[in-house]
Write a protein that holds these residues in place. Structure first.
Motif, short mmCIF file in Angstrom:
data_model
loop_
_atom_site.label_atom_id
_atom_site.label_comp_id
_atom_site.label_asym_id
_atom_site.label_seq_id
_atom_site.Cartn_x
_atom_site.Cartn_y
_atom_site.Cartn_z
N ASP A 1 2.08 -8.72 -0.43
CA ASP A 1 1.02 -8.00 -1.14
C ASP A 1 0.51 -6.88 -0.24
O ASP A 1 0.12 -7.12 0.91
CB ASP A 1 -0.14 -8.95 -1.50
CG ASP A 1 0.25 -9.95 -2.57
OD1 ASP A 1 1.05 -9.57 -3.46
OD2 ASP A 1 -0.24 -11.09 -2.53
N SER B 1 -2.11 -3.89 0.74
CA SER B 1 -3.52 -3.58 0.56
C SER B 1 -3.89 -2.35 1.37
O SER B 1 -3.40 -2.16 2.50
CB SER B 1 -4.36 -4.78 1.01
OG SER B 1 -5.72 -4.42 1.10
N TYR B 2 -4.78 -1.53 0.82
CA TYR B 2 -5.29 -0.38 1.57
C TYR B 2 -6.09 -0.82 2.78
O TYR B 2 -6.17 -0.10 3.78
CB TYR B 2 -6.19 0.48 0.66
CG TYR B 2 -5.44 1.47 -0.19
CD1 TYR B 2 -4.74 2.51 0.39
CD2 TYR B 2 -5.48 1.38 -1.57
CE1 TYR B 2 -4.06 3.44 -0.38
CE2 TYR B 2 -4.81 2.30 -2.35
CZ TYR B 2 -4.10 3.32 -1.75
OH TYR B 2 -3.44 4.24 -2.54
N SER B 3 -6.70 -1.99 2.70
CA SER B 3 -7.63 -2.43 3.75
C SER B 3 -6.95 -3.19 4.89
O SER B 3 -7.58 -3.47 5.91
CB SER B 3 -8.72 -3.32 3.15
OG SER B 3 -8.15 -4.46 2.54
N GLN C 1 0.87 6.11 -3.35
CA GLN C 1 -0.48 5.53 -3.28
C GLN C 1 -0.62 4.31 -4.20
O GLN C 1 -1.31 3.36 -3.88
CB GLN C 1 -1.52 6.58 -3.68
CG GLN C 1 -1.67 7.71 -2.66
CD GLN C 1 -2.63 8.79 -3.12
OE1 GLN C 1 -2.37 9.46 -4.12
NE2 GLN C 1 -3.72 8.97 -2.41
N ASN C 2 0.08 4.35 -5.31
CA ASN C 2 -0.04 3.28 -6.31
C ASN C 2 0.58 1.96 -5.88
O ASN C 2 0.33 0.92 -6.50
CB ASN C 2 0.59 3.72 -7.64
CG ASN C 2 -0.17 4.85 -8.31
OD1 ASN C 2 -1.33 5.10 -7.98
ND2 ASN C 2 0.49 5.53 -9.24
N ILE C 3 1.40 1.97 -4.81
CA ILE C 3 2.00 0.71 -4.39
C ILE C 3 1.03 -0.12 -3.56
O ILE C 3 1.23 -1.32 -3.34
CB ILE C 3 3.30 0.91 -3.60
CG1 ILE C 3 3.06 1.45 -2.21
CG2 ILE C 3 4.28 1.79 -4.39
CD1 ILE C 3 4.30 1.52 -1.35
N PHE C 4 -0.05 0.53 -3.10
CA PHE C 4 -1.10 -0.20 -2.37
C PHE C 4 -2.21 -0.58 -3.35
O PHE C 4 -2.44 0.10 -4.35
CB PHE C 4 -1.68 0.66 -1.25
CG PHE C 4 -0.70 0.93 -0.13
CD1 PHE C 4 -0.65 0.08 0.96
CD2 PHE C 4 0.15 2.03 -0.17
CE1 PHE C 4 0.25 0.32 2.00
CE2 PHE C 4 1.04 2.27 0.87
CZ PHE C 4 1.10 1.41 1.95
N LYS C 5 -2.92 -1.65 -3.05
CA LYS C 5 -3.98 -2.13 -3.95
C LYS C 5 -5.31 -2.12 -3.24
O LYS C 5 -5.39 -2.33 -2.04
CB LYS C 5 -3.66 -3.56 -4.42
CG LYS C 5 -2.38 -3.63 -5.24
CD LYS C 5 -2.08 -5.08 -5.63
CE LYS C 5 -0.78 -5.18 -6.41
NZ LYS C 5 -0.43 -6.57 -6.75
#
Length: 230
Positions: A156, A158-160, A226-230
């Protein structure tokens, strides 16, 4: 046998050494590369990547094999040297796999500024290996490319999250997601060197600023990244 630094036949001021170690056991079972094959494979890839990255000059670049620092390919910006680790019995595929990764670092010069985001640079360079292998006949790329991508474990994104720069499985998984984006818009490679000019504290800011720097034709592709990160 002594090996000297040689200038590439068709790339002025770009040099190579291939320190081939003879091994009759490998010769009897494998497609063993030799000096001329090493030069032609490197030269063809340099020209191909130069076209995609829109980079014309390779002044003083040296591609040396093997790596005296250990059994890993490396690019040293300060010395303008790419070290490969191509040994006896290794096919053209390994030369391309290693060199495409290190040339991607070369085109990015000092690379992404923020150490915490270096994993994205490593990911893009891993992607480079797979992308340019896939431009070759399947018999060349299938071992290093198909099997690696088929068996990679999903994660998974994640941007964070701060990811490990040298987690190859993680980087290869992200590269697998990026691959169709670059295959659909191969001219996106010309935007990759711009990543080295960006000051950013997070992957979200890095991608936003990259998209802002990109030409209009590539903004949609970067948005897909960008869309592959949540």
């Amino acid at each position: 046998m002594n090996f000297e630094l040689n200038e590439f036949t068709n790339i002025p001021n770009c040099y190579h050494i291939f320190n081939f170690v003879n091994d009759s056991q490998f010769e009897s079972t494998c497609n063993v590369v030799n000096v001329s094959q090493f030069e032609s494979t490197c030269e063809n890839l340099i020209k191909e990547m130069s076209f995609y990255f829109k980079q014309a000059s390779f002044e003083g670049l040296k591609i040396l094999n093997p790596n005296p620092n250990g059994n890993i390919p490396q690019y040293f910006y300060s010395d303008n040297i790419i070290y490969l680790t191509v040994w006896d019995g290794i096919r053209e595929s390994q030369i391309i796999y290693q060199l495409a990764h290190e040339l991607c670092h070369y085109f990015m010069k000092k690379g992404i500024k923020n150490d915490e985001l270096k994993y994205f640079e490593e990911t893009v360079c891993d992607l480079s290996s797979h992308f340019f292998l896939r431009n070759k006949p399947q018999k060349i790329h299938k071992v290093y490319d198909d099997e690696t991508l088929m068996n990679i474990t999903e994660i998974d994104l994640s941007y964070s999250t701060s990811y490990d720069r040298y987690n190859r499985e993680q980087n290869t998984y992200i590269a697998k997601l990026l691959l169709p984006i670059f295959e659909k818009t191969p001219s996106l490679w010309s935007e990759v060197p711009k990543l080295a000019d960006i000051e950013a504290s997070t992957i979200g800011k890095l991608l936003d600023l990259w998209k802002n720097k990109a030409t209009a034709e590539h903004k949609k592709a970067i948005q897909e990244i960008q869309n592959i990160f949540k």
